[in-house]
Design a protein around this motif. Structure first.
Motif, PDB file in Angstrom:
ATOM      1  N   ILE A   1      98.306  71.358  18.749  1.00  0.00           N
ATOM      2  CA  ILE A   1      98.199  70.122  19.535  1.00  0.00           C
ATOM      3  C   ILE A   1      97.007  70.193  20.481  1.00  0.00           C
ATOM      4  N   GLN A   2      96.781  71.374  21.065  1.00  0.00           N
ATOM      5  CA  GLN A   2      95.699  71.546  22.032  1.00  0.00           C
ATOM      6  C   GLN A   2      94.340  71.305  21.403  1.00  0.00           C
ATOM      7  N   THR A   3      94.180  71.638  20.136  1.00  0.00           N
ATOM      8  CA  THR A   3      92.893  71.472  19.457  1.00  0.00           C
ATOM      9  C   THR A   3      92.757  70.120  18.763  1.00  0.00           C
ATOM     10  N   ALA A   4      93.818  69.301  18.812  1.00  0.00           N
ATOM     11  CA  ALA A   4      93.780  68.001  18.138  1.00  0.00           C
ATOM     12  C   ALA A   4      93.082  66.966  19.015  1.00  0.00           C
ATOM     13  N   ASP A   5      92.579  65.941  18.380  1.00  0.00           N
ATOM     14  CA  ASP A   5      91.976  64.818  19.098  1.00  0.00           C
ATOM     15  C   ASP A   5      93.099  63.866  19.499  1.00  0.00           C
ATOM     16  N   LEU A   6      93.495  63.918  20.787  1.00  0.00           N
ATOM     17  CA  LEU A   6      94.647  63.140  21.242  1.00  0.00           C
ATOM     18  C   LEU A   6      94.282  61.700  21.564  1.00  0.00           C
ATOM     19  N   GLY A   7      93.008  61.402  21.741  1.00  0.00           N
ATOM     20  CA  GLY A   7      92.596  60.025  22.025  1.00  0.00           C
ATOM     21  C   GLY A   7      93.041  59.523  23.381  1.00  0.00           C
ATOM     22  N   LEU A   8      93.220  60.433  24.344  1.00  0.00           N
ATOM     23  CA  LEU A   8      93.676  60.049  25.682  1.00  0.00           C
ATOM     24  C   LEU A   8      92.505  60.018  26.654  1.00  0.00           C
TER      25      LEU A   8
ATOM     26  N   LEU B   1     100.219  55.181  15.407  1.00  0.00           N
ATOM     27  CA  LEU B   1      98.776  55.204  15.646  1.00  0.00           C
ATOM     28  C   LEU B   1      98.392  56.102  16.818  1.00  0.00           C
ATOM     29  N   ASP B   2      99.365  56.481  17.648  1.00  0.00           N
ATOM     30  CA  ASP B   2      99.089  57.365  18.781  1.00  0.00           C
ATOM     31  C   ASP B   2      99.061  58.834  18.372  1.00  0.00           C
ATOM     32  N   PHE B   3      99.581  59.153  17.199  1.00  0.00           N
ATOM     33  CA  PHE B   3      99.601  60.534  16.746  1.00  0.00           C
ATOM     34  C   PHE B   3      98.216  60.965  16.261  1.00  0.00           C
ATOM     35  N   PRO B   4      97.778  62.169  16.606  1.00  0.00           N
ATOM     36  CA  PRO B   4      96.537  62.690  16.012  1.00  0.00           C
ATOM     37  C   PRO B   4      96.673  62.776  14.492  1.00  0.00           C
ATOM     38  N   LYS B   5      95.585  62.594  13.794  1.00  0.00           N
ATOM     39  CA  LYS B   5      95.639  62.631  12.334  1.00  0.00           C
ATOM     40  C   LYS B   5      96.167  63.963  11.829  1.00  0.00           C
ATOM     41  N   SER B   6      95.876  65.040  12.558  1.00  0.00           N
ATOM     42  CA  SER B   6      96.306  66.367  12.113  1.00  0.00           C
ATOM     43  C   SER B   6      97.817  66.548  12.204  1.00  0.00           C
ATOM     44  N   LEU B   7      98.512  65.673  12.955  1.00  0.00           N
ATOM     45  CA  LEU B   7      99.965  65.775  13.094  1.00  0.00           C
ATOM     46  C   LEU B   7     100.704  64.736  12.254  1.00  0.00           C
ATOM     47  N   ALA B   8      99.984  63.820  11.649  1.00  0.00           N
ATOM     48  CA  ALA B   8     100.624  62.744  10.898  1.00  0.00           C
ATOM     49  C   ALA B   8     101.342  63.295   9.669  1.00  0.00           C
ATOM     50  N   PRO B   9     102.572  62.841   9.419  1.00  0.00           N
ATOM     51  CA  PRO B   9     103.288  63.284   8.209  1.00  0.00           C
ATOM     52  C   PRO B   9     102.644  62.694   6.964  1.00  0.00           C
ATOM     53  N   ASN B  10     102.905  63.316   5.846  1.00  0.00           N
ATOM     54  CA  ASN B  10     102.316  62.858   4.589  1.00  0.00           C
ATOM     55  C   ASN B  10     103.178  61.751   3.980  1.00  0.00           C
ATOM     56  N   HIS B  11     103.257  60.630   4.707  1.00  0.00           N
ATOM     57  CA  HIS B  11     104.004  59.462   4.240  1.00  0.00           C
ATOM     58  C   HIS B  11     103.017  58.373   3.854  1.00  0.00           C
ATOM     59  N   PHE B  12     103.192  57.769   2.691  1.00  0.00           N
ATOM     60  CA  PHE B  12     102.237  56.767   2.236  1.00  0.00           C
ATOM     61  C   PHE B  12     102.239  55.533   3.132  1.00  0.00           C
ATOM     62  N   ASN B  13     103.342  55.282   3.836  1.00  0.00           N
ATOM     63  CA  ASN B  13     103.428  54.077   4.671  1.00  0.00           C
ATOM     64  C   ASN B  13     103.325  54.395   6.161  1.00  0.00           C
ATOM     65  N   TRP B  14     102.814  55.587   6.496  1.00  0.00           N
ATOM     66  CA  TRP B  14     102.731  55.999   7.898  1.00  0.00           C
ATOM     67  C   TRP B  14     101.900  55.025   8.719  1.00  0.00           C
ATOM     68  N   ASN B  15     100.806  54.526   8.159  1.00  0.00           N
ATOM     69  CA  ASN B  15      99.918  53.617   8.890  1.00  0.00           C
ATOM     70  C   ASN B  15     100.145  52.149   8.538  1.00  0.00           C
ATOM     71  N   SER B  16     101.245  51.856   7.865  1.00  0.00           N
ATOM     72  CA  SER B  16     101.493  50.476   7.437  1.00  0.00           C
ATOM     73  C   SER B  16     102.017  49.591   8.555  1.00  0.00           C
ATOM     74  N   GLY B  17     102.521  50.220   9.622  1.00  0.00           N
ATOM     75  CA  GLY B  17     103.128  49.457  10.719  1.00  0.00           C
ATOM     76  C   GLY B  17     104.620  49.267  10.561  1.00  0.00           C
ATOM     77  N   LYS B  18     105.164  49.563   9.383  1.00  0.00           N
ATOM     78  CA  LYS B  18     106.597  49.368   9.140  1.00  0.00           C
ATOM     79  C   LYS B  18     107.445  50.445   9.816  1.00  0.00           C
ATOM     80  N   PHE B  19     106.860  51.618   9.996  1.00  0.00           N
ATOM     81  CA  PHE B  19     107.589  52.720  10.618  1.00  0.00           C
ATOM     82  C   PHE B  19     106.792  53.262  11.795  1.00  0.00           C
ATOM     83  N   ALA B  20     106.353  52.343  12.646  1.00  0.00           N
ATOM     84  CA  ALA B  20     105.485  52.718  13.762  1.00  0.00           C
ATOM     85  C   ALA B  20     106.160  53.660  14.738  1.00  0.00           C
ATOM     86  N   ASP B  21     107.488  53.549  14.872  1.00  0.00           N
ATOM     87  CA  ASP B  21     108.199  54.421  15.800  1.00  0.00           C
ATOM     88  C   ASP B  21     109.109  55.393  15.056  1.00  0.00           C
TER      89      ASP B  21
END
Length: 511
Positions: free
Chosen positions: A310-317, A406-426
């Protein structure tokens, strides 16, 4: 002195509604509501219900063997041998039946005939049909089932079993509970909620019941959907759980109720919100487990690795928030390294109530005779999910809200095809300390992602006991079955502290 009101509890689950009704005491500290019959089909929920009905036979002074069992563990006492009379009475009133089947109809018909033989006109009907068919999630899931036809789904019409027993029993009052999705659920274009109201007020029913609004009815007969919506966070429950509550009083009783009582609504005053921190803050700190090769050392090593990732990830904060995030991360890492053996997976000691917890709710939850909390073991998680839990809990702590996808760093995102679809934002949701919890549902049994503990150092989802606290089950309420079954029972239940308030409001009319 016999109880004034005999309660029939349908679709009882683990007994949330019954707990509130039987716990109510009138101004003379008498217990006016007594459970005459409870019906539940699911085995583990029935076992929970059976045990609690048995314990109620002791008028609030539970057997010493019960506390010894909760505090020390071991085998459950042989209640039949120890207290045969009380156990037999509980067996008589706690039925494991599937409502809607011919078998259940026959047994319930005979049991109701036995209960009515005394010709006492003092019955109350409570309960609510299963909500899976009405909930938004359930309806979305059904749409994905090939060949699914709502008209053929019997769960849509289980409320008719409730109506049928209402007609047979002719109780002086009833309480029907369901999810808010009932208001928008339709079958072939027909509104389920309108069908329910129509059945309750149809000519065949002789328009026998007067419906009462939850809050102020504004002088009108409650028929609008909003008249039956209850938001539990407005009733002193530490959870934003929105439910449909339909309460009816038989007309020969209701006509004696002054108009001012009708117009004011059953629950006159809204309570201040109770937060997650106020009911969970003083509970023992626990660690999560690893789904594979779990040990305290392996867990700490996994979390330290996750903290570096997490420390080395781009947190976008922004710089200020990023600095706060880093400070919390450092504190967690220091805590793990400094006290590796302090965090356990099972509560080994009793908690203390937060001083900010409302006194009445605290007295309802807390039991000084407990030296440890039941149903309080943590579940195991995959290492990748623990990394996301850690990020999410720290993010919620410093930003003040649970992160979206969308707040999660890309390196922490799960390998879900619909992760960025907005349907499962939370998909990963942290329960915030300074707010009521989101709705506790049976889905917590699946993975816990929607119920992440607010303390990042514990890095886990909620235990059954913590979920039960948010549902306002007393700490001495034991849930039977496996942990998954326990989660389902808690998620499907009516908050008992809410049921207590409904019982008080109904009693004010009937009295």
């Amino acid at each position: 002195m016999p109880p004034r009101f005999q309660v029939i509890d349908l679709f009882a689950g683990p007994g949330g509604l019954a707990e509130g009704f039987t716990a109510f005491r009138d101004k003379k500290t008498r217990q006016p509501f007594h459970i005459a019959m409870s019906v539940e089909k699911e085995k583990s929920a029935h076992q929970t219900l059976m045990l609690r009905n048995f314990l109620r036979k002791f008028a609030g002074r539970f057997p010493v063997e019960y506390y010894r069992y909760l505090n020390n563990g071991g085998d459950e006492p042989d209640w039949i041998s120890l207290y045969p009379e009380q156990w037999a009475a509980a067996e008589m009133e706690t039925l494991q039946l599937e409502l809607g089947t011919d078998h259940a109809k026959k047994i319930i018909r005979n049991r109701l005939a036995d209960l009515k033989r005394g010709n006492r006109d003092n019955f109350i009907l409570i309960g609510g049909p299963p909500c899976q068919a009405y909930s938004l999630v359930g309806r979305a899931r059904n749409k994905g089932i090939k060949g699914y036809k709502a008209r053929e789904d019997k769960r849509h019409f289980l409320y008719k079993e409730y109506i049928e027993i209402l007609r047979t029993l002719r109780p002086i009052a009833f309480v029907m509970e369901n999810v808010k999705g009932l208001l928008s659920a339709k079958v072939d274009g027909d509104s389920i909620f309108e069908l329910v109201l129509s059945d309750l007020t149809s000519p065949n029913f002789k328009n026998e019941y007067e419906l009462f609004p939850i809050f102020s009815g504004g002088g009108h007969r409650p028929t609008r959907s909003s008249d039956f919506v209850l938001r539990t966070e407005e009733c002193g429950i530490p959870q934003a759980r929105h439910r449909v509550i339909i309460i009816g009083v038989r007309r020969d009783i209701a006509k004696a109720v002054p108009a001012r009582l009708r117009d004011r609504g059953l629950l006159q005053e809204k309570s201040q919100p109770v937060t997650v921190g106020e009911v969970l803050g003083g509970m023992p700190k626990l660690r999560s487990g690893l789904s594979r090769d779990d040990s305290s050392e392996a867990w700490i090593s996994t979390l330290i690795d996750a903290s570096h990732k997490i420390q080395t990830a781009d947190l976008g904060l922004d710089p200020g928030t990023a600095a706060s995030f880093q400070r919390v991360l450092d504190r967690c890492r220091s805590d793990w390294e400094r006290r590796p053996s302090k965090l356990r997976r099972v509560s080994a000691n009793m908690d203390v109530l937060e001083p900010d917890c409302p006194k009445i709710l605290g007295q309802w939850l807390y039991d000084a005779k407990l030296t440890r909390l039941p149903n309080s073991d943590t579940r195991g998680h995959m290492a990748s999910d623990l990394c996301r839990y850690l990020f999410a809990a720290i993010y919620a702590k410093v930003v003040g809200r649970s992160p979206k996808a969308l707040d999660f760093p890309k390196s922490l995102a799960p390998n879900h095809f619909n992760w960025n679809s907005g349907k499962f934002a939370d998909r990963f949701r942290v329960q915030l300390l300074n707010q009521p919890a989101t709705t506790v549902t049976s889905h917590i049994a699946k993975d816990g992602h929607y119920f992440i503990h607010p303390d990042p150092a514990q890095c886990r989802s909620l235990t059954v006991r913590e979920a039960a606290r948010l549902q306002t089950f007393p700490d001495n309420y034991l849930f039977k079955g496996g942990r998954t079954e326990q989660y389902v029972q808690v998620g499907n239940a009516v908050p008992p502290f809410l049921a207590l308030k409904l019982a008080e409001a109904l009693h004010s009319i009937l009295d």
